[in-house]
Design an enzyme around this catalytic site. Structure first.
Site, PDB file in Angstrom:
ATOM      1  CB  CYS A  44     -93.530  47.717 118.298  1.00 12.54           C
ATOM      2  SG  CYS A  44     -92.208  48.898 118.579  1.00 12.54           S
ATOM      3  CB  CYS A  49     -90.076  48.927 115.772  1.00 11.78           C
ATOM      4  SG  CYS A  49     -91.804  48.958 115.364  1.00 11.78           S
ATOM      5  CE  LYS A  52     -86.418  48.266 111.946  1.00 11.28           C
ATOM      6  NZ  LYS A  52     -87.741  48.527 111.413  1.00 11.28           N
ATOM      7  CE1 TYR A 179     -91.949  52.443 106.729  1.00 12.55           C
ATOM      8  CE2 TYR A 179     -93.741  51.748 105.309  1.00 12.55           C
ATOM      9  CZ  TYR A 179     -93.142  52.713 106.080  1.00 12.55           C
ATOM     10  OH  TYR A 179     -93.703  53.950 106.202  1.00 12.55           O
ATOM     11  CD  GLU A 183     -87.253  48.756 108.109  1.00 11.53           C
ATOM     12  OE1 GLU A 183     -87.704  47.811 108.782  1.00 11.53           O
ATOM     13  OE2 GLU A 183     -87.530  49.957 108.336  1.00 11.53           O
ATOM     14  CG  HIS A 439     -69.840  74.040 108.545  1.00 10.38           C
ATOM     15  ND1 HIS A 439     -70.270  73.397 107.414  1.00 10.38           N
ATOM     16  CD2 HIS A 439     -68.499  74.208 108.417  1.00 10.38           C
ATOM     17  CE1 HIS A 439     -69.235  73.182 106.621  1.00 10.38           C
ATOM     18  NE2 HIS A 439     -68.148  73.656 107.211  1.00 10.38           N
ATOM     19  CD  GLU A 444     -73.405  72.403 107.006  1.00 11.18           C
ATOM     20  OE1 GLU A 444     -73.305  73.634 107.084  1.00 11.18           O
ATOM     21  OE2 GLU A 444     -72.433  71.631 107.070  1.00 11.18           O
TER      22      GLU A 444
HETATM   23  P1  NDP Z   1     -95.505  47.178 102.924  1.00 11.46           P
HETATM   24  O1  NDP Z   1     -96.924  47.560 102.850  1.00 11.46           O
HETATM   25  O2  NDP Z   1     -94.496  48.208 103.248  1.00 11.46           O
HETATM   26  O3  NDP Z   1     -95.078  46.537 101.530  1.00 11.46           O
HETATM   27  C1  NDP Z   1     -95.721  45.387 101.045  1.00 11.46           C
HETATM   28  C2  NDP Z   1     -95.025  44.942  99.785  1.00 11.46           C
HETATM   29  O4  NDP Z   1     -95.530  43.657  99.444  1.00 11.46           O
HETATM   30  C3  NDP Z   1     -95.287  45.848  98.615  1.00 11.46           C
HETATM   31  O5  NDP Z   1     -94.131  45.872  97.814  1.00 11.46           O
HETATM   32  C4  NDP Z   1     -96.438  45.154  97.899  1.00 11.46           C
HETATM   33  O6  NDP Z   1     -96.433  45.361  96.520  1.00 11.46           O
HETATM   34  C5  NDP Z   1     -96.123  43.690  98.158  1.00 11.46           C
HETATM   35  N1  NDP Z   1     -97.311  42.839  98.212  1.00 11.46           N
HETATM   36  C6  NDP Z   1     -98.488  43.085  98.808  1.00 11.46           C
HETATM   37  N2  NDP Z   1     -99.320  42.052  98.674  1.00 11.46           N
HETATM   38  C7  NDP Z   1     -98.660  41.125  97.969  1.00 11.46           C
HETATM   39  C8  NDP Z   1     -98.987  39.825  97.505  1.00 11.46           C
HETATM   40  N3  NDP Z   1    -100.164  39.278  97.743  1.00 11.46           N
HETATM   41  N4  NDP Z   1     -98.060  39.154  96.798  1.00 11.46           N
HETATM   42  C9  NDP Z   1     -96.842  39.691  96.548  1.00 11.46           C
HETATM   43  N5  NDP Z   1     -96.483  40.919  96.971  1.00 11.46           N
HETATM   44  C10 NDP Z   1     -97.372  41.615  97.667  1.00 11.46           C
HETATM   45  O7  NDP Z   1     -95.465  45.946 103.908  1.00 11.46           O
HETATM   46  P2  NDP Z   1     -94.337  45.312 104.851  1.00 11.46           P
HETATM   47  O8  NDP Z   1     -94.726  43.889 104.987  1.00 11.46           O
HETATM   48  O9  NDP Z   1     -92.978  45.637 104.368  1.00 11.46           O
HETATM   49  O10 NDP Z   1     -94.578  46.056 106.224  1.00 11.46           O
HETATM   50  C11 NDP Z   1     -95.870  46.055 106.821  1.00 11.46           C
HETATM   51  C12 NDP Z   1     -96.153  47.351 107.503  1.00 11.46           C
HETATM   52  O11 NDP Z   1     -95.434  47.403 108.706  1.00 11.46           O
HETATM   53  C13 NDP Z   1     -95.723  48.586 106.717  1.00 11.46           C
HETATM   54  O12 NDP Z   1     -96.718  49.028 105.846  1.00 11.46           O
HETATM   55  C14 NDP Z   1     -95.415  49.573 107.792  1.00 11.46           C
HETATM   56  O13 NDP Z   1     -96.590  50.271 108.088  1.00 11.46           O
HETATM   57  C15 NDP Z   1     -95.012  48.721 108.962  1.00 11.46           C
HETATM   58  N6  NDP Z   1     -93.534  48.744 109.132  1.00 11.46           N
HETATM   59  C16 NDP Z   1     -92.939  49.935 109.434  1.00 11.46           C
HETATM   60  C17 NDP Z   1     -91.578  50.002 109.587  1.00 11.46           C
HETATM   61  C18 NDP Z   1     -90.940  51.303 109.904  1.00 11.46           C
HETATM   62  O14 NDP Z   1     -91.638  52.222 110.341  1.00 11.46           O
HETATM   63  N7  NDP Z   1     -89.630  51.474 109.675  1.00 11.46           N
HETATM   64  C19 NDP Z   1     -90.717  48.817 109.448  1.00 11.46           C
HETATM   65  C20 NDP Z   1     -91.450  47.641 109.118  1.00 11.46           C
HETATM   66  C21 NDP Z   1     -92.810  47.610 108.963  1.00 11.46           C
HETATM   67  P3  NDP Z   1     -97.190  46.601  95.858  1.00 11.46           P
HETATM   68  O15 NDP Z   1     -96.429  47.834  96.220  1.00 11.46           O
HETATM   69  O16 NDP Z   1     -97.142  46.281  94.416  1.00 11.46           O
HETATM   70  O17 NDP Z   1     -98.577  46.601  96.441  1.00 11.46           O
END
Ligand code: NDP
Length: 450
Positions: A44, A49, A52, A179, A183, A439, A444
């Site tokens: 983080c 976080c 970022k 995510y 982002e 407002h 709101e």
């Molecule tokens: P996410 O779980 O959000 O998304 C992963 C993405 O990668 C999905 O689109 C998934 O597809 C795809 N995916 C998974 N496995 C594969 C693979 N083997 N090959 C190709 N594509 C794949 O993960 P992130 O990496 O974006 O973030 C990790 C975690 O970190 C998040 O789940 C979140 O908990 C945390 N995070 C939170 C943030 C916040 O609070 N603002 C910011 C950044 C991270 P599909 O949907 O088809 O499975």
């Protein structure tokens, strides 16, 4: 507390969960040590976080400066210097690492800046060879980016490296639809990179309400981000000028400056001696724990992303706190409530949500009532920015209790934190209706939804 062991608690991993647990345990009077092989602060603070969000702020100036013209400001000669932002962000990360280290030291927590491995029931061996013993062990080693398999995968960066780039890529492909992908697509796009987001399915941001995800997709396309769905990487090959040739299934080879993987995260469980300690892992390699973060071994606990419950910093912090209060604070066992957790995606614009989506509520409750507000924020109108916001409220059809709120709007995360309290407290639509609006604000709309 214990005379039999060197420490009452040994924590492996000084990220959000590990630091909170260690500090609180020490405040309760425990003798605590913590080991960290990278930097104090964890994902983080060091590579997640916090830096970022600073990039998100930096990126937002691109829009603000454009919008400023309709508010009377002359901004023609503004330039963006990536190196200035990057270095300032990294400097602040150094400051925060210092603050986290101070917190631990001020609580007399012994910090080992090296890798640690469980080598006996109560024994930990450090990379230096030093062995120590502890009555309790807490594993808080987090997770790392998952790298999909394809030829040349090693040429791609992840979010870890994105904060250190020498220069901005002119053209970047980001893999993933979650995510991090959304982002960073927003961040690079605002900085002027040509961004393509590539996902293996046609679903972005699984778990968020589809109406909001569709809105983000429309706005992202309008801003110039390109999307490719249902495709995978065949290869990434370096080219002589420093860029890469990338081939996606069913697409022509193209040349890009950078490829970034944002395809989920895997728990850091390797090389920790978990097998020797007999600790059970789940199907995704995560450490299995009970409601109180206890593993199947009585004196070994785990919190945060390594347990793959909810991969969010505030959740890891709560788990760390509950563990320390339970084991060292003399409390009755405290379990973290993993329901109704608000969350946000810091895309451009951000999405924020708490509770159930419309679909989830229909499945669970049968009868639901939906209220919506689809509006163009006042600032966007004057700026000439054709971006509409969407608020959605999901209520129990019988009782009127609000079971979910979903927003895509500038500052959605800031508004959601307050709204989430009301949802968690079980307030109804009538409670919101009886609250006078402030407002003119975007917030709101929360009390004016029809
Ligand atoms: P996410 O779980 O959000 O998304 C992963 C993405 O990668 C999905 O689109 C998934 O597809 C795809 N995916 C998974 N496995 C594969 C693979 N083997 N090959 C190709 N594509 C794949 O993960 P992130 O990496 O974006 O973030 C990790 C975690 O970190 C998040 O789940 C979140 O908990 C945390 N995070 C939170 C943030 C916040 O609070 N603002 C910011 C950044 C991270 P599909 O949907 O088809 O499975």
């Amino acid at each position: 507390m214990s005379e039999q062991y060197d420490f009452d608690l040994f924590t492996i991993g000084a990220g959000s969960g590990g630091v909170r647990a260690s500090r609180v345990a020490a405040a309760h009077g425990a003798k605590v040590a913590i080991a960290e092989e990278h930097r104090v602060g964890g994902t983080c603070v060091i590579r997640g976080c916090v830096p970022k969000k600073m990039l998100v702020y930096g990126a937002h100036f691109a829009e603000d400066l454009k919008d400023a013209r309709n508010f009377g400001w002359k901004t023609e000669n503004c330039e963006f210097d990536w190196a200035v932002l990057r270095d300032n962000v990294l400097k602040d990360v150094d400051r925060l690492e210092g603050a986290y280290t101070d917190t631990l030291e001020n609580h007399d927590v012994t910090i080992f800046h090296e890798r640690a491995e469980i080598s006996g029931p109560h024994e930990i061996t450090l990379a230096s060879g030093k062995k120590v013993t502890a009555k309790y062990i807490l594993i808080a080693t987090g997770a790392r980016p998952r790298l999909p398999e394809c030829e040349g995968a090693e040429h791609a960066i992840t979010s870890n490296e994105a904060f250190h780039l020498d220069k901005l890529p002119g053209r970047i492909i980001i893999a993933g639809g979650g995510y991090i992908a959304n982002e960073f697509a927003g961040i690079f796009n605002e900085f002027g990179s040509k961004v393509t987001l590539v996902n293996r399915s046609d679903k972005l941001l699984r778990g968020y309400d589809p109406a909001l995800v569709d809105r983000l997709l429309q706005i992202s396309i309008m801003k110039g981000i390109e999307f490719k769905f249902n495709t995978k990487f065949e290869y990434i090959k370096p080219c002589e000028d420093g860029g890469y040739f990338v081939k996606l299934t069913d697409c022509d080879e193209e040349r890009v400056d950078q490829v970034m993987f944002a395809t989920g995260r895997v728990p850091n469980v390797e090389g920790l001696g978990l097998d020797k300690a007999g600790i059970e892992l789940g199907d995704n390699g995560e450490i299995k724990v009970d409601r109180f973060s206890k593993t199947n071994v009585d004196h070994i606990y785990a919190v945060g992303d390594v347990t793959d419950r909810v991969q969010l910093t505030p959740v890891a912090i709560r788990e760390g706190q509950a563990f320390a209060d339970t084991v060292f604070g003399g409390h009755d066992p405290l379990a973290v409530d993993h329901s109704c957790i608000p969350s946000a995606v810091f895309s451009h614009p951000p999405i924020a949500a708490v509770g159930m989506t419309e679909g989830e509520a229909k499945n669970k409750l049968g009868s639901v009532k939906i209220y919506q507000s689809d509006f163009r924020p006042m600032k966007n109108v004057l700026a000439g920015r054709n971006e509409r916001s969407l608020f959605k409220m999901v209520c129990d059809g019988e009782s009127g209790e609000i079971v979910g709120i979903h927003m895509i709007a500038p500052e959605a995360a800031e508004m959601m934190q307050a709204a989430a309290i009301a949802v968690k407290a079980g307030l109804t639509k009538a409670d919101f209706d009886s609250t006078t609006a402030i407002h003119p604000t975007m917030a709101e709309e929360l009390v004016l939804m029809r």
